[in-house]
Enzyme design. Structure first.
Site, PDB file in Angstrom:
ATOM      1  N   PRO A  29       0.833  -1.210   0.000  1.00 46.28           N
ATOM      2  CA  PRO A  29       0.000   0.000   0.000  1.00 46.28           C
ATOM      3  C   PRO A  29       0.864   1.256   0.000  1.00 46.28           C
ATOM      4  O   PRO A  29       1.762   1.402   0.821  1.00 46.28           O
ATOM      5  CB  PRO A  29      -0.802  -0.132   1.300  1.00 46.28           C
ATOM      6  CG  PRO A  29      -0.805  -1.595   1.598  1.00 46.28           C
ATOM      7  CD  PRO A  29       0.527  -2.098   1.128  1.00 46.28           C
ATOM      8  N   GLU A  30       0.609   2.149  -0.958  1.00 43.99           N
ATOM      9  CA  GLU A  30       1.375   3.388  -1.075  1.00 43.99           C
ATOM     10  C   GLU A  30       0.502   4.557  -0.632  1.00 43.99           C
ATOM     11  O   GLU A  30      -0.591   4.362  -0.094  1.00 43.99           O
ATOM     12  CB  GLU A  30       1.873   3.557  -2.510  1.00 43.99           C
ATOM     13  CG  GLU A  30       2.810   2.461  -2.974  1.00 43.99           C
ATOM     14  CD  GLU A  30       4.155   2.486  -2.280  1.00 43.99           C
ATOM     15  OE1 GLU A  30       4.474   3.494  -1.611  1.00 43.99           O
ATOM     16  OE2 GLU A  30       4.910   1.492  -2.397  1.00 43.99           O
TER      17      GLU A  30
END
Length: 271
Positions: A2-3
């Site tokens: 997850p960014e």
């Protein structure tokens, strides 16, 4: 992993619902990357004041101190009332008067850390070296340009490092470089004012679009309400090796930089 867009989409999906809640209990499963940093019962009775984001960290502000949450490589949060008992990959529950915030993390690279304040060493160890927030006013063209001039590394590697600008992960670096017309292997120091300006704007545009689409779901990401992201359907180059460029029709190429995949159009991104 997850960014920034996925973390921001997660924040937006539960922040309003948890504000004002009282902590009723805290449950920990198998150990995560770092210890919590306080006795779980010490947080009982505290009110949740808000939820912020710094880079890929979520900051849950409490009446006393804050919790710093990181989703690791494959983690996700859920916030709801009446969640079922924790499963084998659930490792943290913050039980509140308005619902339970649960961290699901199969690989256990995530983290939940308590700090008495954002300036405390426990928080600064995680936040102190982060680069500029790309969607904030602090991310000025002047500072971005000055930082790029200090590095002979490839522009893709500079973006991924997170020391100049934070949260531009692999998917979004590929997309921003395409939008700016810059090849991922170009040394950062060689970018002139026009290309730096285009890249600065492209980073903002790509991240804003990804957030609006709820982030990217390639495997199992979902926000705290259980909704998947949709940016994967809007990518111009990422994951499209050998497919025609949507702009010029040239086949998208794939190369490895470090241990990350770089996608680019050899015509639209000549240098």
């Amino acid at each position: 992993m997850p960014e920034l867009p996925e973390v921001e989409a997660t924040r937006r999906s539960f922040a309003d619902a948890i504000v004002g809640a009282r902590v009723q209990g805290l449950w920990l499963g198998k150990p995560l990357r770092w210890p919590l940093g306080c006795a779980p019962q010490a947080l009982v009775g505290l009110r949740v004041l808000g939820v912020r984001r710094r880079g890929k960290y979520l900051l849950v502000d409490l009446e006393q101190g804050l919790l710093l949450l990181h989703l690791g490589m494959s983690g996700s949060l859920r916030f709801a009332a009446g969640l079922p008992p924790p499963g084998s990959h659930d490792h943290f529950d913050l039980v509140t008067s308005q619902g339970t915030l649960r961290l699901h993390d199969p690989r256990r690279f995530g983290a939940v850390v308590y700090a008495p304040s954002e300036q405390h060493p426990a928080a600064q160890k995680l936040l102190g070296s982060l680069g500029l927030e790309p969607l904030s006013e602090a991310f000025t063209l002047e500072q971005f340009a000055a930082g790029l001039k200090k590095s002979r590394a490839s522009i893709k590697q500079v973006l991924l490092a997170g020391r100049l600008v934070v949260g531009v992960g692999n998917i979004y670096a590929n997309e921003a470089l395409f939008l700016a017309g810059i090849r991922p292997t170009t040394p950062a120091v060689r970018l002139g004012p026009a290309r730096v300006r285009r890249l600065h704007a492209a980073i903002r545009e790509v991240l804003a679009q990804a957030i609006a689409l709820g982030g990217t779901t390639l495997r199992n990401f979902s926000n705290a309400a259980g909704a998947a992201g949709h940016f994967q359907h809007a990518t111009q180059v990422y994951g499209r090796a050998n497919a025609p460029c949507r702009t010029c029709g040239t086949s998208i190429r794939l190369l490895q930089q470090g241990q990350r995949s770089s996608y680019f159009c050899p015509r639209c991104q000549r240098t």
